[in-house]
Scaffold this active site. Structure first.
Site, PDB file in Angstrom:
ATOM      1  CG  ASN A  11      36.510  13.338  38.359  1.00 41.73           C
ATOM      2  OD1 ASN A  11      36.277  14.245  37.546  1.00 41.73           O
ATOM      3  ND2 ASN A  11      35.640  12.965  39.283  1.00 41.73           N
ATOM      4  CE  LYS A  13      36.473  15.008  42.293  1.00 40.40           C
ATOM      5  NZ  LYS A  13      36.259  14.812  43.721  1.00 40.40           N
ATOM      6  CG  HIS A  97      31.952  11.697  41.175  1.00 40.22           C
ATOM      7  ND1 HIS A  97      31.796  12.527  42.276  1.00 40.22           N
ATOM      8  CD2 HIS A  97      33.240  11.296  41.180  1.00 40.22           C
ATOM      9  CE1 HIS A  97      32.966  12.612  42.891  1.00 40.22           C
ATOM     10  NE2 HIS A  97      33.853  11.880  42.249  1.00 40.22           N
ATOM     11  CD  GLU A  99      32.758  15.688  43.795  1.00 41.38           C
ATOM     12  OE1 GLU A  99      32.978  16.019  42.621  1.00 41.38           O
ATOM     13  OE2 GLU A  99      33.674  15.393  44.596  1.00 41.38           O
ATOM     14  CD  GLU A 169      35.493   8.116  43.182  1.00 41.67           C
ATOM     15  OE1 GLU A 169      36.647   8.363  42.832  1.00 41.67           O
ATOM     16  OE2 GLU A 169      34.552   8.914  43.034  1.00 41.67           O
ATOM     17  N   GLY A 175      38.429  13.928  48.633  1.00 42.53           N
ATOM     18  CA  GLY A 175      38.853  15.301  48.856  1.00 42.53           C
ATOM     19  C   GLY A 175      39.151  15.621  50.307  1.00 42.53           C
ATOM     20  CB  SER A 214      42.441  10.940  49.861  1.00 33.98           C
ATOM     21  OG  SER A 214      41.468  11.890  50.245  1.00 33.98           O
TER      22      SER A 214
END
Ligand code: 13P
Length: 256
Positions: A11, A13, A97, A99, A169, A175, A214
């Site tokens: 991904n 992003k 996702h 985010e 996730e 991250g 991660s």
């Protein structure tokens, strides 16, 4: 034992211009060409989709979008629909996702509509689910996963459920460099699989469950070898073509 194919998705992003994406893919393709039996996808910004579909043609790498709207067309300024993606030759789409949920207010209700819309258009969806750090501390991980999985899958026909890949996730691992432990990942992946089985028993064994958060070349092998983990959704570490290829090749070696 099931025949679930390992699936590695990168991904990107909001990273890589078209020029940078071309350079990346030219470096990636020869490194993953021998990864027999592994499904590989790059989830790229809208602006790079057409170029990446073109550059990956004939290779094992598939091209995914990072989100889409549930409607086929209409007055939704700035949005992109599933038929617009399939017209380009895009293979799949990441949905829900964290985010998108946290920063852009994407709801479970919208996701329940996006999944059937994606499948109807011929896109392979990856549904993302996962708890916050506070939810884990309050012992609410299972409640959160149950809610997200059931809401997301609720409008699918039974035969569509196993076509969705579900990425676990945990938000606190995204991250942050703080990867979940193998025990935590296995426990959550098995729980997600059981939730799918509660809805459609025969899908439990075939649905693919990925881990994201991660993932790096040095921890991918251990995570991919977990019994209920069928692959990974990799963020930051997928931006290095060499590192992403190393993880794809680790998926090839991990025991099924
Ligand atoms: P990182 O691999 O950068 O933690 O991101 C995970 C992720 O959000 C993939 O979708």
């Amino acid at each position: 034992m099931s025949e679930r194919r390992p699936f590695l998705a990168g991904n990107w992003k909001m990273n890589l211009t078209v020029a940078e994406a071309e350079e990346y893919i030219a470096s990636l393709l020869p490194r993953v060409s021998g990864a027999e039996g592994v499904d590989v996808a790059v989830c790229v910004p809208f602006t790079a989709l057409a170029a990446m579909v073109d550059s990956t043609r004939g290779s094992r790498v598939q091209v995914y979008a990072q989100t889409m709207h549930e409607a086929t067309h209409g007055a939704f300024t700035g949005e992109v629909s599933a038929p617009m993606l399939t017209e380009l030759g895009v293979h799949g789409v990441v949905l829900g996702h964290s985010e998108r949920r946290q920063v852009f207010g994407e709801t479970d209700r919208a996701l329940a509509e996006k999944l059937p819309a994606a499948l109807a258009a011929g896109l392979q969806p990856i549904l993302c689910v996962g708890e916050t750090e506070e939810e884990r501390e309050r012992d609410e991980t299972e409640r959160k996963l149950r809610h997200q999985v059931w809401e997301g899958l609720q409008d699918l026909a039974p035969d569509q459920v196993a076509r969705v890949a579900i990425a676990y996730e945990p938000i606190w691992a995204i991250g942050t460099g703080q990867v979940a432990t193998p025990e935590q990942v296995q426990e959550a992946a098995a729980f997600v699989r059981a939730l799918v089985g509660d809805k459609v028993p025969e899908a439990a064994d075939t649905v693919r469950v990925l881990y994201g958060g991660s993932v790096k070349p040095d921890n991918a092998g251990e995570l991919l070898a977990l019994p209920d983990v069928d692959g990974a959704l990799v963020g930051g570490a997928s931006l290095d073509a060499g590192d992403f290829a190393a993880m794809v090749n680790a998926a090839r070696r991990a025991p099924a």
